[in-house]
Design a protein around this motif. Structure first.
Motif, PDB file in Angstrom:
ATOM      1  N   ARG A  68      18.268 -26.006  15.937  1.00  0.00           N
ATOM      2  CA  ARG A  68      19.405 -26.277  15.421  1.00  0.00           C
ATOM      3  C   ARG A  68      19.365 -27.505  14.008  1.00  0.00           C
ATOM      4  O   ARG A  68      20.300 -26.948  12.954  1.00  0.00           O
ATOM      5  CB  ARG A  68      20.759 -26.965  16.025  1.00  0.00           C
ATOM      6  N   SER A 103      28.982 -22.871  22.896  1.00  0.00           N
ATOM      7  CA  SER A 103      27.522 -23.215  22.978  1.00  0.00           C
ATOM      8  C   SER A 103      27.311 -23.595  24.624  1.00  0.00           C
ATOM      9  O   SER A 103      26.673 -23.206  25.246  1.00  0.00           O
ATOM     10  CB  SER A 103      27.422 -24.418  22.356  1.00  0.00           C
ATOM     11  N   ASN A 263      24.087 -24.953  13.395  1.00  0.00           N
ATOM     12  CA  ASN A 263      24.101 -25.329  14.570  1.00  0.00           C
ATOM     13  C   ASN A 263      23.802 -24.468  15.976  1.00  0.00           C
ATOM     14  O   ASN A 263      24.262 -24.382  16.819  1.00  0.00           O
ATOM     15  CB  ASN A 263      25.465 -26.067  14.973  1.00  0.00           C
ATOM     16  N   ASP A 296      24.040 -31.825  15.641  1.00  0.00           N
ATOM     17  CA  ASP A 296      23.466 -30.894  14.710  1.00  0.00           C
ATOM     18  C   ASP A 296      24.679 -31.644  13.698  1.00  0.00           C
ATOM     19  O   ASP A 296      24.010 -31.379  12.688  1.00  0.00           O
ATOM     20  CB  ASP A 296      23.679 -30.120  15.271  1.00  0.00           C
TER      21      ASP A 296
END
Length: 492
Positions: A68, A103, A263, A296
């Motif tokens: 990332r 995520s 990311n 990130d």
């Protein structure tokens, strides 16, 4: 380049809003899990692994952060500001906050449908597409795309940026940098998975902490510019600024594009590292990976953006070619903006510092890319002992790493964007198709936490099929418990 740009626009312009919508959907579906479970994220990062095989949650976090945190955090932020104005930084952060839920969803699914192969936990996009959606053909297609992308295309973007920043800082010819990067990569990837994870575990904390400290110095010196800078970012993001108000659409599109590139929330890149972790419940690693988005984008990308905007080290060009502002007329959008920003406070230091930081950021990304490409190769052949194919992948990745250092930066960025965008569309649609599984796993985790238990996953009880790893794990645990009980009975 005109053709590549047109393809990119066709993929990314609608995806900017789709990525935000998907993030918002999973935020609501999971009950704002990325906010309400924030303290739990820290606990899970520090927890020990659940078995002797696999890697620990923190090792998986560092492996995914290695992919990332890369050139997108330095050069990518600069290109977003150049095309979308300061408001692009706001939309990068918004995309990250919502993308954290995406995520969580994809990383949880990676854990649910992972497999044990040669003593290692392997999983990711193709695994949950095949075993969750039962679409073998799509899983194979995605795996091929990911293997080609992460093995033979995306590494070129990283090495290209390393070479260009080193040339700017130290006047080293790109050819020399390309040879050096390729040699270092050969040393790491030929050492196997253990060395790959070890490299990420060593480099990621060092590079991230060092970069953040440098950003804090820049912000501290320009303390009086904090309020005006934040005001500029917000007004530009909503079209209220007199100079940047006309490009609010570009601010959203480029903010999201570069946030996703950085990311990769929802693109599936983090699923491979997430699946490698040994945990007792899929949601645990989902929380760990959700936290990685904060690091990130909310931390590292914001640090870059604030340095650039606060010091006026940027140019902005509208979509129609109109130049809106020229703070650094002689610089091209990319790492040079960050180098200039640091040089305003530390004269002569900026180019060298950013070149070193970019090297660590990009090199660890290259290391993680190899792990991702290798996992897809393992999926395609069904085993982890194919010497010929393994060497073909290693040599191919080393080849593009070398070529990326000496060819056009614009072409490498464009090709990389197309690859990420295509994988992103496919993966996010698959995540939506597996919504019921994400909901069941999240609710099961919340239920067990509420009861004061350390959550343990049982897919059979939840009616989830295809989670063979967990079924085998449960059977093994039950067998050990029965054996232990039998021994106690005989003893009595």
């Amino acid at each position: 380049m005109d053709m590549l740009t047109s393809i990119n626009d066709a993929i990314w312009n609608p995806m900017a809003y789709f990525a935000l919508a998907v993030g918002l959907f999973f935020t609501v579906l999971t009950g704002f899990v990325q906010f309400r479970r924030f303290p739990d994220m820290i606990r899970q990062i520090l927890s020990k692994k659940n078995s002797s095989d696999g890697i620990s949650p923190v090792q998986a976090l560092l492996l995914t952060l290695a992919s990332r945190v890369g050139v997108g955090n330095i050069a990518g932020v600069a290109t977003a500001i150049a095309a979308g104005g300061p408001g692009a930084l706001f939309w990068m952060v918004v995309c990250a906050l919502l993308g954290s839920a995406s995520s969580f969803a994809e990383s949880t699914l990676a854990q649910v449908y992972k497999r044990r192969i040669n003593g290692e936990h392997r999983g990711g996009m193709p695994f949950y597409i095949e075993h969750g959606l039962k679409l073998k053909w799509l899983a194979v297609a995605v795996s091929l795309m990911a293997m080609v992308g992460y093995g033979f295309v995306f590494p070129g973007v990283q090495s290209n940026n390393i070479a260009s920043s080193v040339e700017t800082a130290f006047n080293v010819p790109p050819l020399v940098s390309a040879i050096g990067i390729t040699a270092l990569m050969a040393f790491v990837i030929i050492g196997g998975t253990r060395r790959v994870v070890g490299a990420a575990q060593l480099m990621v904390p060092v590079m991230a902490v060092g970069y953040i400290l440098a950003a804090l110095v820049i912000v501290a010196v320009n303390f009086e510019q904090i309020v005006p800078t934040v005001s500029l970012i917000i007004s530009s993001a909503f079209g209220a600024h007199q100079v940047f108000g006309g490009i609010v659409g570009a601010a959203v599109a480029w903010g999201v594009r570069r946030a996703v590139f950085s990311n990769v929330a929802g693109v599936g890149e983090g699923t491979y590292g997430a699946a490698a972790a040994s945990v007792s419940h899929p949601a645990k690693q989902g929380l760990v990976q959700a936290f990685s988005i904060y690091i990130d984008t909310v931390v590292v990308c914001s640090a870059t953006g604030l340095m650039i905007i606060m010091t006026g080290s940027y140019n902005v060009t509208a979509p129609d070619g109109t130049v809106l502002i020229q703070g650094v007329p002689d610089l091209k959008a990319g790492a040079a903006y960050t180098q200039q920003a640091i040089s305003t406070v530390l004269p002569g230091v900026g180019p060298g510092f950013v070149a070193v930081a970019l090297f660590f950021f990009a090199f660890t990304t290259l290391v993680a890319f190899f792990y991702i490409a290798k996992t897809n190769l393992v999926y395609l052949v069904g085993r982890d002992d194919s010497p010929v194919l393994d060497w073909a992948l290693k040599l191919g990745m080393l080849g593009i790493t070398f070529l990326g250092g000496i060819i056009s930066a614009d072409a490498m960025w464009a090709i990389g964007d197309i690859g990420y965008g295509t994988l992103g569309w496919i993966n996010m649609l698959c995540l939506l198709a597996l919504t019921s599984v994400v909901f069941k796993v999240t609710r099961d985790y919340d239920r067990q936490c509420k009861a004061g238990l350390d959550p343990v996953f049982n897919p059979v009880a939840l009616g989830i099929r295809g989670a063979d790893f967990w079924v085998e794990e449960a059977a093994e645990i039950a067998g050990n418990q029965a054996l232990l009980a039998s021994g106690e009975t005989r003893k009595n």
